[in-house]
Enzyme design. Sequence first.
Site, PDB file in Angstrom:
ATOM      1  N   GLU A  14       0.820  -1.200   0.000  1.00  0.00           N
ATOM      2  CA  GLU A  14       0.000   0.000   0.000  1.00  0.00           C
ATOM      3  C   GLU A  14       0.861   1.260   0.000  1.00  0.00           C
ATOM      4  OE1 GLU A  14      -4.088  -1.767   1.895  1.00  0.00           O
ATOM      5  OE2 GLU A  14      -2.681  -0.872   3.277  1.00  0.00           O
ATOM      6  N   CYS A  55       3.621   8.362   1.465  1.00  0.00           N
ATOM      7  CA  CYS A  55       4.107   7.338   2.392  1.00  0.00           C
ATOM      8  C   CYS A  55       4.255   6.042   1.593  1.00  0.00           C
ATOM      9  CB  CYS A  55       3.070   7.198   3.503  1.00  0.00           C
ATOM     10  SG  CYS A  55       3.478   5.934   4.702  1.00  0.00           S
ATOM     11  N   CYS A 102       5.964  -7.355   6.960  1.00  0.00           N
ATOM     12  CA  CYS A 102       7.126  -6.974   7.767  1.00  0.00           C
ATOM     13  C   CYS A 102       7.507  -8.194   8.583  1.00  0.00           C
ATOM     14  CB  CYS A 102       6.753  -5.807   8.687  1.00  0.00           C
ATOM     15  SG  CYS A 102       8.150  -5.184   9.649  1.00  0.00           S
ATOM     16  N   CYS A 145       5.617  -5.741  15.817  1.00  0.00           N
ATOM     17  CA  CYS A 145       5.170  -4.731  16.784  1.00  0.00           C
ATOM     18  C   CYS A 145       3.679  -4.967  17.025  1.00  0.00           C
ATOM     19  CB  CYS A 145       5.440  -3.338  16.239  1.00  0.00           C
ATOM     20  SG  CYS A 145       7.186  -3.124  15.815  1.00  0.00           S
ATOM     21  N   CYS A 152       0.764  -2.770  15.461  1.00  0.00           N
ATOM     22  CA  CYS A 152       0.861  -2.446  14.036  1.00  0.00           C
ATOM     23  C   CYS A 152       0.183  -3.520  13.191  1.00  0.00           C
ATOM     24  CB  CYS A 152       2.334  -2.328  13.647  1.00  0.00           C
ATOM     25  SG  CYS A 152       2.599  -2.159  11.881  1.00  0.00           S
ATOM     26  N   SER A 209      10.953   4.620  15.634  1.00  0.00           N
ATOM     27  CA  SER A 209       9.731   4.208  16.322  1.00  0.00           C
ATOM     28  C   SER A 209      10.082   3.883  17.759  1.00  0.00           C
ATOM     29  CB  SER A 209       9.141   2.979  15.622  1.00  0.00           C
ATOM     30  OG  SER A 209       8.756   3.331  14.324  1.00  0.00           O
ATOM     31  N   PHE A 210       9.969   4.865  18.616  1.00  0.00           N
ATOM     32  CA  PHE A 210      10.469   4.709  19.987  1.00  0.00           C
ATOM     33  C   PHE A 210       9.407   4.070  20.890  1.00  0.00           C
ATOM     34  CE2 PHE A 210      12.787   6.198  23.808  1.00  0.00           C
ATOM     35  CZ  PHE A 210      14.020   5.690  23.435  1.00  0.00           C
ATOM     36  N   CYS A 232      -1.257   5.652   9.647  1.00  0.00           N
ATOM     37  CA  CYS A 232      -0.047   4.977  10.082  1.00  0.00           C
ATOM     38  C   CYS A 232      -0.348   3.662  10.781  1.00  0.00           C
ATOM     39  CB  CYS A 232       0.647   5.865  11.099  1.00  0.00           C
ATOM     40  SG  CYS A 232       2.199   6.440  10.550  1.00  0.00           S
TER      41      CYS A 232
HETATM   42  N1  SAH Z   1       8.778  -0.234  10.019  1.00  0.00           N
HETATM   43  C1  SAH Z   1       9.080   1.111  10.173  1.00  0.00           C
HETATM   44  C2  SAH Z   1       8.266   2.043   9.303  1.00  0.00           C
HETATM   45  C3  SAH Z   1       6.802   1.757   9.123  1.00  0.00           C
HETATM   46  S1  SAH Z   1       5.682   2.106  10.413  1.00  0.00           S
HETATM   47  C4  SAH Z   1       8.938   1.509  11.619  1.00  0.00           C
HETATM   48  O1  SAH Z   1       8.396   0.755  12.393  1.00  0.00           O
HETATM   49  O2  SAH Z   1       9.414   2.572  11.975  1.00  0.00           O
HETATM   50  C5  SAH Z   1       5.519   3.876  10.503  1.00  0.00           C
HETATM   51  C6  SAH Z   1       5.155   4.366  11.916  1.00  0.00           C
HETATM   52  O3  SAH Z   1       3.809   4.052  12.264  1.00  0.00           O
HETATM   53  C7  SAH Z   1       6.020   3.743  12.980  1.00  0.00           C
HETATM   54  O4  SAH Z   1       6.422   4.688  13.925  1.00  0.00           O
HETATM   55  C8  SAH Z   1       5.083   2.750  13.578  1.00  0.00           C
HETATM   56  O5  SAH Z   1       5.505   2.369  14.841  1.00  0.00           O
HETATM   57  C9  SAH Z   1       3.791   3.518  13.569  1.00  0.00           C
HETATM   58  N2  SAH Z   1       2.598   2.685  13.744  1.00  0.00           N
HETATM   59  C10 SAH Z   1       2.453   1.381  13.458  1.00  0.00           C
HETATM   60  N3  SAH Z   1       1.199   0.984  13.757  1.00  0.00           N
HETATM   61  C11 SAH Z   1       0.533   2.058  14.214  1.00  0.00           C
HETATM   62  C12 SAH Z   1      -0.808   2.277  14.639  1.00  0.00           C
HETATM   63  N4  SAH Z   1      -1.705   1.314  14.603  1.00  0.00           N
HETATM   64  N5  SAH Z   1      -1.153   3.522  15.034  1.00  0.00           N
HETATM   65  C13 SAH Z   1      -0.256   4.515  15.015  1.00  0.00           C
HETATM   66  N6  SAH Z   1       1.019   4.381  14.600  1.00  0.00           N
HETATM   67  C14 SAH Z   1       1.414   3.150  14.222  1.00  0.00           C
HETATM   68 FE1  SF4 Z   2       7.148  -3.625  11.032  1.00  0.00          FE
HETATM   69 FE2  SF4 Z   2       7.231  -0.988  11.555  1.00  0.00          FE
HETATM   70 FE3  SF4 Z   2       4.945  -2.370  11.839  1.00  0.00          FE
HETATM   71 FE4  SF4 Z   2       6.937  -2.753  13.550  1.00  0.00          FE
HETATM   72  S1  SF4 Z   2       5.770  -0.836  13.260  1.00  0.00           S
HETATM   73  S2  SF4 Z   2       5.708  -4.363  12.575  1.00  0.00           S
HETATM   74  S3  SF4 Z   2       8.718  -2.552  12.236  1.00  0.00           S
HETATM   75  S4  SF4 Z   2       6.046  -2.001   9.929  1.00  0.00           S
END
Ligand code: SAH
Ligand code: SF4
Length: 409
Positions: A117, A130, A137, A141, A144, A250-251, A370
């Site tokens: 996407e 984006c 992935c 996480c 996510c 992504s902290f 996101c």
């Molecule tokens: N894999 C990479 C980039 C893709 S995710 C990463 O993790 O950084 C882009 C951002 O969206 C990251 O900061 C991720 O942690 C955040 N994210 C993932 N799922 C989310 C959700 N359901 N709501 C808000 N942010 C989310």
């Molecule tokens: Fe992968 Fe980023 Fe989602 Fe974590 S937040 S599962 S690293 S896409």
Amino acid sequence: MTDALLPVTPEVRILPRKRPEGARTNIVGLTRPQLRAALIAAGTPERQANMRVGQVWQWVYHWGVRDFALMSNLAKDYRALLAESFEIVLPEVVTRQVSDDGTRKYLVRIAGGHEVEVVYIPEDNRGTLCISSQVGCTLTCTFCHTGTQTLVRNLTAGEIVGQVMLARDDLGEWPKQGAPKDETRLISNVVLMGMGEPLYNFENVRDAMKVVMDNEGIALGRRRITLSTSGVVPEIARTATEIGCLLAVSFHATTDEVRDRLVPINRKWNIATLLDALRAYPGLSNSERITFEYVMLDGVNDSKEDAHRLVALLQGIPAKVNLIPFNEWPGAPYKRSSGNRIHAFADIIHNAGYASPIRTPRGEDIMAACGQLKSATERARKSRAEIAAEAGQPPPPRVARRPDAPDLH
Ligand code: SAH
Ligand code: SF4
């Protein structure tokens, strides 16, 4: 939390890339040196090669031309030679959804039939695209949606550049020959924040960004590109030295205990190790700060104590904190923090001297926000109970779907 509940990488199926024998080479995604070598291999005399690279490059990336026959400054014979050995193809757009707020989401099919996407987010003073770096992935996480997808394949550089080009196609952003130069940019910024962990596909992401940044083509400046990583520590410095773009991390938590659960890669490279790598990030300065992404999860990581701990951890790092209200997806094991709680958190960070914008969720009605990205074919492979177990939570109640929400299953 036990290790068994929290795999850093789940059981994923890694998909091979398919490339039929004798296929023509796709020009999209080749770096300049790769294109030069390919043109020579196809019969371009070496002394002409640099010039030919420049010409083809301009047609493909400045004008957006897909047909060799339209490359009018090349001799007919040479155009025929190119057409025999090369093609100029982008991933195929399968569906395109436009949100009430103007956000556009594209479901894009790549070789092998897999899908990723791409999301376009228009704002008053900029437009952000984006893009994705992987199908799915390998990381898990727990907040996510992409992390619940079990099929994984690295995108090629061409498939990554192709996402930028297909969005330009849809937005009508290629310059028109003979028309006055238009400096307004519909796509002014690119963020690697779609599906996938870009630092687990480093070379392809790097090559793709080199193409996107090239001045004689799409020409997006390096500071217009932000790569977001979950914290793949060994690759972080290369992001600065080999790509030169901005970095987001992504902290999401202020103790290892909580981060282990939210971002399982933390068990490989914990907060202290990650912060060391960030402090050493080449080129770090106040004008090129690192963005700390922090998803606001109700009752999990959103307390005032968390905010104060975060401030302490940031010490010595030019940083800004991007607070992301959690975007819920069907079956997600968390809830979004309340507005009050998010604002209280933001104030503490702000008062400590760090910018702490709260990200406005965009494209929620089309699940384009996101962390909500997951290809339709792979959606709902994992049960909600499995996701909850990984998050160390009881199974969530059923999430009601808006009656008018598009059915993506
Ligand atoms: N894999 C990479 C980039 C893709 S995710 C990463 O993790 O950084 C882009 C951002 O969206 C990251 O900061 C991720 O942690 C955040 N994210 C993932 N799922 C989310 C959700 N359901 N709501 C808000 N942010 C989310
Ligand atoms: Fe992968 Fe980023 Fe989602 Fe974590 S937040 S599962 S690293 S896409």
